[in-house]
Scaffold this active site. Structure first.
Site, PDB file in Angstrom:
ATOM      1  N   ARG A 102      47.141 -26.977  -7.059  1.00 43.14           N
ATOM      2  CA  ARG A 102      46.030 -27.507  -6.260  1.00 43.14           C
ATOM      3  C   ARG A 102      45.406 -26.326  -5.525  1.00 43.14           C
ATOM      4  NH1 ARG A 102      45.733 -32.685  -2.294  1.00 43.14           N
ATOM      5  NH2 ARG A 102      45.427 -33.574  -4.363  1.00 43.14           N
ATOM      6  N   HIS A 129      39.356 -33.458 -10.179  1.00 38.80           N
ATOM      7  CA  HIS A 129      40.647 -34.068  -9.806  1.00 38.80           C
ATOM      8  C   HIS A 129      41.058 -35.009 -10.946  1.00 38.80           C
ATOM      9  CE1 HIS A 129      43.972 -35.159  -7.497  1.00 38.80           C
ATOM     10  NE2 HIS A 129      43.436 -35.786  -6.480  1.00 38.80           N
ATOM     11  N   GLN A 132      43.853 -37.803 -10.576  1.00 38.90           N
ATOM     12  CA  GLN A 132      43.420 -38.969  -9.804  1.00 38.90           C
ATOM     13  C   GLN A 132      42.640 -39.933 -10.704  1.00 38.90           C
ATOM     14  OE1 GLN A 132      43.910 -39.812  -6.329  1.00 38.90           O
ATOM     15  NE2 GLN A 132      43.210 -41.720  -7.231  1.00 38.90           N
ATOM     16  N   ASP A 220      34.671 -41.699  -1.575  1.00 36.88           N
ATOM     17  CA  ASP A 220      35.578 -40.624  -1.149  1.00 36.88           C
ATOM     18  C   ASP A 220      35.004 -40.051   0.149  1.00 36.88           C
ATOM     19  OD1 ASP A 220      37.493 -38.594  -1.100  1.00 36.88           O
ATOM     20  OD2 ASP A 220      36.525 -37.374  -2.649  1.00 36.88           O
ATOM     21  N   CYS A 260      40.333 -42.645  -3.576  1.00 36.44           N
ATOM     22  CA  CYS A 260      41.442 -41.743  -3.919  1.00 36.44           C
ATOM     23  C   CYS A 260      42.391 -41.533  -2.750  1.00 36.44           C
ATOM     24  CB  CYS A 260      40.879 -40.414  -4.408  1.00 36.44           C
ATOM     25  SG  CYS A 260      39.750 -39.641  -3.255  1.00 36.44           S
ATOM     26  N   ARG A 288      49.206 -43.018  -9.561  1.00 38.96           N
ATOM     27  CA  ARG A 288      49.287 -41.556  -9.670  1.00 38.96           C
ATOM     28  C   ARG A 288      50.616 -41.182 -10.304  1.00 38.96           C
ATOM     29  NH1 ARG A 288      46.342 -38.245  -6.340  1.00 38.96           N
ATOM     30  NH2 ARG A 288      47.196 -36.649  -7.694  1.00 38.96           N
TER      31      ARG A 288
END
Ligand code: CP
Ligand code: NVA
Length: 301
Positions: A102, A129, A132, A220, A260, A288
């Site tokens: 990440r 991402h 996700q 988001d 998310c 996830r």
């Protein structure tokens, strides 16, 4: 599948196989059936940004698969003191069976994959991402029984989530409408990709237009990790880009809400809409684990 760097790289068939393995592994885990498909394997997890879900789900996922996960924070690695990513890639390739990372720049993830000799999984960059969105697609398909033909409306910042949703949803036969303020549109590379999908993709500045007839509403945060100093400016720019009752009234009956997480109630989503859809949102967070276990098996297995 060698790596998971961004959904733009995957074919529809590859996404379908990840989702179907994820479903199988989820069933096994729920029934307590052992599925130690990565016995003896080690995953290194490099974090240059904070994380709750990604860190815990990857670590638990590796454990359930019979392997081991190492948490490598930027504060402790030499990468944080300037050791080149290229050297880090070559060193870690000698010890590990895979890397989950990440970080900020997508280029860094691509470099790790290019220079190293082990699979690399993108656990979030400023650009993408993918993990996700695999969990999101799994959740939508569980709740709706299909993906093809559904309309997803993304409301807010044209960020890593928007970029990955556009790629993943369009590849899976869905339509995507994005409502973003001027200057906060998704990445040009993604918009270029979306062009080929004609009427299945729409970019607007009007959140109500985007939400109209939606089967899934996605939002988001307004300021992502690394953009904390822009919070005030962004709060102004994103006024009106909120998932609230008025926006939900434009959607199709039974419309889902996905986020998310972490969520900022009162900014991109109201507490009321969030709580009314909490079941779907926390199913999404749970998925996830299952989606990433499938990615781990396909990349490291
Ligand atoms: N959604 C997500 O990636 O959460 P974390 O930042 O907690 O990992
Ligand atoms: N866009 C957010 C997603 C967090 C999971 C960020 O990058 O901070």
């Amino acid at each position: 599948m060698k790596h998971l760097l961004k959904l733009l790289d995957l074919t529809q068939e590859e996404i379908v196989s990840i989702l179907s393995l994820a479903k199988e592994l989820k069933a096994k885990q729920k029934q307590g059936v052992p599925h130690r498909l990565l016995e003896g394997k080690t995953l290194g997890m490099i974090f240059q940004k904070s994380s709750t879900r990604t860190r815990v789900s990857f670590e638990v996922g590796m454990y359930q698969l019979g392997g081991h996960a190492l948490f490598l924070s930027n504060r402790d690695l030499q990468i944080g003191r300037g050791e080149p990513v290229e050297d880090t890639a070559r060193v870690l390739s000698r010890y590990l069976d895979g890397i989950m990372t990440r970080t900020f720049a997508q280029e860094e993830v691509e470099t790790l994959a290019r220079v190293g000799s082990i699979p690399v999984i993108n656990g979030l960059t400023d650009f993408a991402h993918p993990c996700q969105v695999l969990a999101d697609l799994m959740t939508i398909s569980e709740h709706k029984g299909k993906l093809e033909g559904l309309k997803l409306a993304f409301i807010g910042d044209g960020n890593n989530m928007a970029n990955s949703l556009i790629a993943g949803c369009l590849k899976m036969g869905m339509s995507v409408s994005c409502a973003c303020p001027k200057g906060y549109e998704p990445d040009a590379q993604v918009l270029d990709f979306a062009k080929a999908y004609g009427e299945r993709f729409c970019l607007t500045q009007d959140p109500l237009e985007a939400a109209s007839g939606a089967d899934v509403v996605y939002t988001d945060v307004w300021a992502s990790m690394g953009q904390e100093s822009e919070q005030k400016v962004r709060e102004k720019a994103f006024q009106g880009y909120q998932v609230n009752e008025a926006l939900m009234a434009k959607t199709n009956p039974g419309c889902m809400v996905q986020h998310c997480l972490p969520a900022h109630r009162g900014e991109e989503i109201t507490a009321e809409v969030f709580e009314a859809h909490a079941q779907e949102i926390f199913d999404e967070a749970e998925n996830r684990l299952h989606a990433q276990k499938a990615v781990l098996v396909l990349c490291l297995g």
